[in-house]
Motif scaffolding. Structure first.
Motif, mmCIF file in Angstrom:
data_model
loop_
_atom_site.group_PDB
_atom_site.id
_atom_site.type_symbol
_atom_site.label_atom_id
_atom_site.label_comp_id
_atom_site.label_asym_id
_atom_site.label_seq_id
_atom_site.Cartn_x
_atom_site.Cartn_y
_atom_site.Cartn_z
ATOM 1 N N ASP A 283 49.768 -34.522 -32.759
ATOM 2 C CA ASP A 283 50.395 -33.845 -31.628
ATOM 3 C C ASP A 283 51.039 -34.924 -30.748
ATOM 4 O OD1 ASP A 283 49.091 -31.732 -32.730
ATOM 5 O OD2 ASP A 283 47.678 -31.431 -31.063
ATOM 6 N N ALA B 35 52.712 -29.590 -30.844
ATOM 7 C CA ALA B 35 51.629 -29.798 -31.808
ATOM 8 C C ALA B 35 52.252 -30.161 -33.161
ATOM 9 C CB ALA B 35 50.800 -28.527 -31.925
ATOM 10 N N GLU C 110 55.001 -28.057 -34.924
ATOM 11 C CA GLU C 110 55.576 -27.076 -33.997
ATOM 12 C C GLU C 110 57.040 -27.400 -33.671
ATOM 13 O OE1 GLU C 110 53.424 -26.952 -30.288
ATOM 14 O OE2 GLU C 110 54.686 -25.342 -29.477
#
Ligand code: BGC
Length: 825
Positions: A727, A759, A762
């Motif tokens: 992350d 993250a 993401e």
């Protein structure tokens, strides 16, 4: 409106003497009230990395502003502002002398650490956030130093010669934006001159630009001792002379009034000052002075720790970071900052902090299984380092104060203090005047090694040292002028003594100050083991050889990077370069953590496995550095300046520091990355760079229109995805490239940015909106901001040299704004 009328009425009620008194400080940090009308005095304090108060009691030391600049995170900076407002309350302070929003124009600038960035746009966004943070909580901000106070060389007199276009696009820009968007309660006029005229008496700066164009309603105060005239300064628009007692106002102002050299300006400035008092609640009843308290708040420590780690910049990492400390048994912790980290730069921004967490302490907390081999490696002190709490054991350091210079009668106070370095301005304690008093400090000192030690002491006044009752250092009988204490202190006296390991020595310092009219007082003393550079390096190499990992904490310090002087070299001080070379040769796993507020030469860069730029990280420095090294928190900072390969590559190189009393800003608007772009110079690390622990992919740049018409906005969006294995956060940077034309412009300029936390895997869409004003330059012939028609380019990237997406749009019709209108919201 109502309140404005009330203030007008209040001004009418004041006598001439009362008005005159309001227009200057009455002490180092206060502006008087009007006792007859129940108007209470107002207190100001530095700023910007904490709220120091008068420095009798410690305060929370926040990261240096350059670190805030590296966060590229206005929300975080605003939270710092909120916390600083709470700090101000504990010191009874109403206005914090901050933020510093000058520009990092040269890599050698002594106050670079105190500024956010080389870029006016980034500076402006963080200035707005900082001011709002303070003022949302009822404490005033004072943006400083207005303007072009970008170097310390001849700082009190130098005249900055800069084109109006450059001034407006670069140096005035953050001030204009902060005023338009955040309405700071105060502006501080700079020490330097602009085009030959002192900023503190510059009618064009203080009235034309500030009042007429920007409509600024607040108070303009002088920098400390930067007022140079009575009528001229007041007429130009300087409301408040600081500090007090006044040198140019008081009696002189009454005379000027009588002679008719000033008239309505007194009411005008008194009105502005009363408006400030109203904002600060000083028109309401309450106590006049609040005692300064040292409150070490866990929530402020937590914020300092969080901010510091997220502003640290990972400049190099071959994969060794983040470290898993559980896998190591023996780690060498080397360097002058390992046990004695610098929490901030020097000068008025320096905060005498609560307990400082050193890197060694923080490492011990997280890796108790590890053996740490500690070696200082290099000495970087100019003055013999003061003793700290950690050097003297449980008895601590005790300061005893006498209200007379003879140590006569009863002491007025006996206080525990954090170190043997003292400075006071004005009052030492209620009842102890800084012009006339004496002090005694006692510590019990137990050397850990036998050998020769060097003692050092200097003072504004007289100081001497005793060991076990015997006089060993005399800077009392014939002190010589020196450079300590802004040039008011004595030269440091040194003495050598042989000390034995394990023995306890009683070290006593006596200090005496009897100088009427001199409100600055202070003394300092310290002890250091006398070792040569070669001995220090040899010890460090031995530690590195015996360890699996070598962490080197190197850098500058407030003695090298400070208000008052610029750096005189691009190199690290002392033998730190040789130290790092030697350690890297002795241990293949060498990681360097650098403390600095400006770029320094890194000749060993390729020979170390990682380099973390930790700046001056504040009192939680050890925790923050270890958080960043171990990846508990990603070091998410991005450089707020361009890191040059050589000093010769820097934009101001040929003209800095100026000559014949003048400094010409010959690079014009080509500051920072704009210079490197225009000249095709490869920086060592580009503006906006920072590698973090993960990687990002940019895609799908969409502009909601290809033609921008007058009055329209352009929406720009793109998608950013975390394609690495951890992350992390990215700072998405949007630059604008300009069409060619008769006016020379930088290849690109930063216009928007946004930090996004993602993250693993993401993706997020990031949207920016710009309008014609973002395309403007200042036309100094027409005195207008002009956004020419033409083809512009949107460039989106991770830093100034890593542009991932670009797309053109047409600005269909030229737009113009009057000077101040450009900033109307
Ligand atoms: C500095 C200011 C500071 C003032 C009060 C001056 O020397 O330039 O930034 O606010 O002192 O300490």
């Amino acid at each position: 409106m109502e309140s404005r009328r009330d203030i007008d009425k209040l001004v009418e009620m004041l006598t001439i003497d009362e008005k005159v008194a309001l227009l200057a400080g009455d002490s180092m940090w206060t502006v008087p009230g009007v006792p007859r009308l129940g108007i209470r005095p107002l207190k100001v304090s530095d700023g910007p990395a904490g709220v120091r108060g008068s420095r009798i009691v410690p305060a929370a030391a926040f990261p240096a502003p350059v670190l805030l600049g590296a966060t590229w995170d206005p929300e975080l900076v605003k939270r710092v502002g909120h916390a600083l407002a709470e700090e101000a309350e504990t010191k009874g302070v109403h206005v914090v002398l901050a933020p510093t929003i000058n520009i990092q124009r040269t890599s050698l600038g002594g106050r670079n650490f105190e500024c956010f960035s080389e870029d006016p746009w980034l500076t402006a966004r963080l200035a707005v956030a900082y001011v709002r943070g303070l003022q949302e909580r009822g404490i005033g901000a004072c943006i400083k130093h207005y303007v072009a106070n970008d170097q310390e060389f001849e700082r009190m007199t130098i005249s900055v010669e800069v084109s109006e276009r450059t001034l407006r696009e670069v140096y005035l820009f953050p001030f204009a934006v902060a005023i338009a968007e955040a309405d700071p309660w105060c502006v501080m006029a700079a020490y330097n001159r602009l085009g030959g005229t002192y900023c503190s008496e510059h009618p064009w700066l203080l009235t034309t630009v500030l009042r007429e164009e920007l409509g600024y309603p607040g108070v303009v105060m002088s920098d400390w001792f930067a007022t140079h005239s009575t009528a001229q300064a007041l007429r130009a628009g300087l409301d408040l002379e600081m500090p007090g007692p006044p040198q140019w106002r008081g009696e002189k102002l009454r005379d000027a009034l009588q002679r008719g050299e000033v008239s309505e300006e007194v009411d005008r400035s008194a009105r502005r000052i009363l408006l400030l008092y109203e904002r600060a609640g000083r028109l309401d009843p309450g106590p006049n002075v609040v005692e300064e308290r040292a409150i070490d708040r866990p929530e402020h420590r937590a914020l300092i720790r969080e901010v510091a780690a997220s502003g640290m910049v990972l400049l190099r990492n071959d994969g060794i970071l983040p470290l898993d400390l559980t896998t190591y048994r023996r780690i060498a912790v080397i360097g002058p900052h390992a046990t004695r980290p610098a929490v901030g730069g020097g000068g008025s921004a320096f905060v005498r902090s609560h307990r400082v967490i050193s890197p060694v302490e923080a490492l011990r907390e997280v890796a108790p299984q590890c053996e740490f081999l500690i070696a200082e490696g290099a000495a970087i002190y100019k003055l013999i380092p003061q003793l700290e709490h950690s050097d003297v054991g449980v008895e601590g350091i005790t300061l005893v104060l006498y209200p007379n210079p003879e140590f006569a009668g009863e002491a007025v106070a006996t206080l525990p203090v954090p170190s043997t370095d003292f400075i006071w301005l004005g009052e030492v304690l209620p009842g102890v005047d800084a012009t006339n008093f004496a002090a005694r400090v006692r510590v019990l000192y137990r050397p850990t090694e036998s050998g020769l030690y060097v003692l050092g002491a200097s003072a504004v006044g007289q100081v001497r040292l005793f060991i076990d009752g015997e006089l060993v250092l005399d800077n009392w009988t014939a002190p010589q002028p020196g450079r300590t204490y802004f040039g008011f202190g004595s030269a440091e006296q040194r003495a050598e003594v042989a000390l034995e390991a394990g023995r306890t020595y009683e070290l006593v310092a006596e200090y005496r100050k009897a100088q009427p009219g001199m409100p600055l007082a202070g003394f300092r003393f310290g002890v250091v083991h006398a070792l040569t550079d070669a001995e220090r390096i040899a010890r460090a190499v031995r530690a590195a050889q015996e360890a699996e990992l070598a962490l080197v904490f190197a850098g500058l310090s407030p003695e090298w990077e400070s208000e008052g002087f610029d750096r005189d070299s691009f190199d690290l001080p002392g033998s730190q370069n040789s130290l790092i070379e030697a350690v890297a040769a002795a241990n293949p796993n060498t990681v360097v953590v650098l403390t600095a507020g400006s770029p320094v030469n890194l000749p060993w860069l390729d020979r170390v496995r990682a380099l973390l730029l930790a700046w001056y990280a504040g009192e939680e420095v050890g925790h923050s550095v270890v958080d960043a090294l171990t990846g508990v928190v990603e070091p998410a900072g991005r450089l707020p300046f361009t890191y040059p390969r050589r000093l010769e590559d820097t934009p101001a190189f040929l003209h800095y520091p100026g000559e014949f009393g003048r400094i010409a800003y010959c690079e014009g608007v080509f500051v920072g990355y704009r210079w490197y772009d225009a000249r095709g110079i490869e920086p060592l690390f580009p503006f906006g760079y920072g590698s973090g622990y993960t990687e990002f992919l940019y895609r799908d740049l969409v502009l909601d229109r290809s033609i921008l018409e007058p009055g329209e906005t352009l929406r720009i969006s793109c998608t950013v995805q975390n394609v690495g294995s951890r992350d992390g956060s990215e700072v998405v940077q949007l630059y604008i490239g300009f069409p060619g034309g008769s006016v020379r412009r930088p290849p690109k300029e930063l216009r928007r940015f946004q930090r996004v936390q993602l993250a693993v895997g993401e993706s997020r869409s990031v949207t920016f909106t710009i309008d014609s004003r973002d395309l403007a330059y200042f036309d100094e012939a027409a005195k207008l901001w002009v956004a020419p028609a033409g083809s512009y380019e949107v460039l989106v990237g991770s830093n100034a040299r890593d542009i991932h997406l670009r797309q053109r749009f047409e600005h269909i019709q030229e737009q113009q704004w009057k000077a101040g209108e450009r900033f109307l919201l």
